[in-house]
Design an enzyme around this catalytic site. Sequence first.
Site, PDB file in Angstrom:
ATOM      1  N   GLY A  12     -38.915 -92.113 -40.474  1.00  0.00           N
ATOM      2  CA  GLY A  12     -37.956 -91.985 -41.585  1.00  0.00           C
ATOM      3  C   GLY A  12     -37.576 -93.365 -42.110  1.00  0.00           C
ATOM      4  O   GLY A  12     -37.501 -94.318 -41.342  1.00  0.00           O
ATOM      5  N   ILE A 134     -31.401 -95.058 -38.556  1.00  0.00           N
ATOM      6  CA  ILE A 134     -29.962 -94.856 -38.761  1.00  0.00           C
ATOM      7  C   ILE A 134     -29.348 -94.186 -37.531  1.00  0.00           C
ATOM      8  O   ILE A 134     -28.144 -94.182 -37.366  1.00  0.00           O
ATOM      9  CB  ILE A 134     -29.662 -94.020 -40.024  1.00  0.00           C
ATOM     10  CG1 ILE A 134     -30.190 -92.594 -39.897  1.00  0.00           C
ATOM     11  CG2 ILE A 134     -30.206 -94.686 -41.262  1.00  0.00           C
ATOM     12  CD1 ILE A 134     -29.559 -91.634 -40.901  1.00  0.00           C
ATOM     13  N   ASP A 135     -30.194 -93.607 -36.660  1.00  0.00           N
ATOM     14  CA  ASP A 135     -29.678 -92.870 -35.500  1.00  0.00           C
ATOM     15  C   ASP A 135     -29.198 -93.788 -34.366  1.00  0.00           C
ATOM     16  O   ASP A 135     -28.505 -93.332 -33.459  1.00  0.00           O
ATOM     17  CB  ASP A 135     -30.754 -91.943 -34.936  1.00  0.00           C
ATOM     18  CG  ASP A 135     -31.096 -90.815 -35.882  1.00  0.00           C
ATOM     19  OD1 ASP A 135     -30.400 -90.680 -36.900  1.00  0.00           O
ATOM     20  OD2 ASP A 135     -32.058 -90.083 -35.612  1.00  0.00           O
ATOM     21  N   ARG A 170      -7.782 -76.800 -45.846  1.00  0.00           N
ATOM     22  CA  ARG A 170      -9.040 -76.238 -45.340  1.00  0.00           C
ATOM     23  C   ARG A 170      -9.547 -76.992 -44.120  1.00  0.00           C
ATOM     24  O   ARG A 170      -9.144 -78.125 -43.871  1.00  0.00           O
ATOM     25  CB  ARG A 170     -10.122 -76.391 -46.414  1.00  0.00           C
ATOM     26  CG  ARG A 170     -10.063 -75.377 -47.505  1.00  0.00           C
ATOM     27  CD  ARG A 170     -11.091 -75.726 -48.567  1.00  0.00           C
ATOM     28  NE  ARG A 170     -11.170 -74.679 -49.568  1.00  0.00           N
ATOM     29  CZ  ARG A 170     -11.631 -74.850 -50.799  1.00  0.00           C
ATOM     30  NH1 ARG A 170     -12.045 -76.045 -51.177  1.00  0.00           N
ATOM     31  NH2 ARG A 170     -11.676 -73.845 -51.637  1.00  0.00           N
ATOM     32  N   ARG A 294     -15.172 -74.975 -45.139  1.00  0.00           N
ATOM     33  CA  ARG A 294     -16.332 -75.331 -45.983  1.00  0.00           C
ATOM     34  C   ARG A 294     -17.263 -76.285 -45.229  1.00  0.00           C
ATOM     35  O   ARG A 294     -16.792 -77.252 -44.617  1.00  0.00           O
ATOM     36  CB  ARG A 294     -15.871 -76.066 -47.245  1.00  0.00           C
ATOM     37  CG  ARG A 294     -15.061 -75.235 -48.206  1.00  0.00           C
ATOM     38  CD  ARG A 294     -15.964 -74.284 -49.009  1.00  0.00           C
ATOM     39  NE  ARG A 294     -15.243 -73.637 -50.053  1.00  0.00           N
ATOM     40  CZ  ARG A 294     -14.569 -72.490 -49.932  1.00  0.00           C
ATOM     41  NH1 ARG A 294     -14.526 -71.864 -48.765  1.00  0.00           N
ATOM     42  NH2 ARG A 294     -13.946 -71.963 -50.966  1.00  0.00           N
TER      43      ARG A 294
HETATM   44  O1  F6P Z   1     -34.737 -90.275 -37.451  1.00  0.00           O
HETATM   45  C1  F6P Z   1     -33.868 -90.524 -38.480  1.00  0.00           C
HETATM   46  C2  F6P Z   1     -33.457 -89.261 -39.157  1.00  0.00           C
HETATM   47  O2  F6P Z   1     -32.743 -89.667 -40.289  1.00  0.00           O
HETATM   48  C3  F6P Z   1     -32.635 -88.289 -38.306  1.00  0.00           C
HETATM   49  O3  F6P Z   1     -31.289 -88.596 -38.197  1.00  0.00           O
HETATM   50  C4  F6P Z   1     -32.871 -86.986 -39.022  1.00  0.00           C
HETATM   51  O4  F6P Z   1     -32.682 -85.928 -38.131  1.00  0.00           O
HETATM   52  C5  F6P Z   1     -34.291 -87.113 -39.465  1.00  0.00           C
HETATM   53  O5  F6P Z   1     -34.549 -88.495 -39.600  1.00  0.00           O
HETATM   54  C6  F6P Z   1     -34.607 -86.427 -40.764  1.00  0.00           C
HETATM   55  O6  F6P Z   1     -35.977 -86.567 -41.007  1.00  0.00           O
HETATM   56  P1  F6P Z   1     -36.711 -86.278 -42.367  1.00  0.00           P
HETATM   57  O7  F6P Z   1     -36.374 -87.353 -43.340  1.00  0.00           O
HETATM   58  O8  F6P Z   1     -38.153 -86.282 -42.020  1.00  0.00           O
HETATM   59  O9  F6P Z   1     -36.218 -84.948 -42.858  1.00  0.00           O
END
Ligand code: F6P
Length: 378
Positions: A12, A134-135, A170, A294
Amino acid sequence: MNKRIGILTAGGDSPGLNAAIRGVGKAAGGIYGMHIVGFRDGFRGLVDNRTVDLDRNALSGVLTIGGTILGTSRDKPHKMKIGGRVQDMTDVIVENYHANHLDALVCLGGGGTQKNALELMKKGLNILTLPKTIDNDVALTDTTFGFDTALGIATEAIDRLHSTAHSHHRIIVVEIMGHRAGWLALGSGIAGGADVILLPEIPYSLEAVAEAITGRVKSGKNFSIVAVSEGAMDVEQAAEIERLTQAMAAAEKAGDKKARKQAKSRLKALEAGQGDHTLQLAHKLEALTGLESRPTILGHVQRGGTPSAVDRLLATRLGAACASLINDGVSGVMVAARGERAEPVPLEKVAGNKKVVPPDHPWVNTARRMGVCLGESL
Ligand code: F6P
């Protein structure tokens, strides 16, 4: 002779990738006189030999740009879909590495990329990696570039959700990225003052969450913000996943292919059902608390746009350090952030290991001390 190095971005995308490419390229080219070749779209570009010259001009003006100028993909070298068929393309990659006369290949990526990079290293290539996602879940580095930017975006979103939740009395359930690691939900939940934070690492009790929200109503606060990681699950679901994982391991050990397949497909179905988890959670909390509820899914907004100053600085210093390591002939390492230093750590130690949130991490304890509900059973 001057060295030639290849560079690619995989997995990603993440804010700071261009800053890292520039960091490697400017130091490698400017100080050590190396030639830098970029490969398009992750490992696929290496298979197709789609290259771009990363000279001074190409690296100019990219520091502040989000995404990756090289493009990316989630393709794996040993399992790539080519013409409708999944094939092992590692030998083609090795050929193209040599055809480009590379002395080293730099792979920028998260956990999956570290594993793929290790496989290429085992094939005899000189590989170095940089930790991006980002994780923030790459092992053996203090942090990854992309995390700080996403943390800022998710925190700002929670800030904005506060005023609308408050005005409408909410519950707002806000989903934050992170399938297996909850750093982003935890960090932004604390920074944004969420009332409930749910992480993949701490299975939650729905009743405990509902009780925390009704407790707030009793004390005069008739709105709540629930920050939930993509991968958060309740205690029942976590127990089922644990049972199926153990069943899979036992079947594997016993050589029972049928039982293994059954457990695996059940696990996959459970994971697929996770897709609408946030929506379901919002419905359930509305039913249990009587408060209108929501869901808000932040999604890829968290990965887009300009990298923060912290991410630019981190990516630049790791990238520049990577160039020096290549100059010193080092390979088979990830360039990790350790305090103010950039340190090489062996790829074998990084690949396959995930840095998840320890249940007693200082951030978790801080959330507890702030009275945040983490969904722990009553
Ligand atoms: O690995 C980074 C990440 O942004 C995760 O947080 C998320 O679950 C995943 O990629 C989403 O992946 P994609 O962009 O392939 O949908």
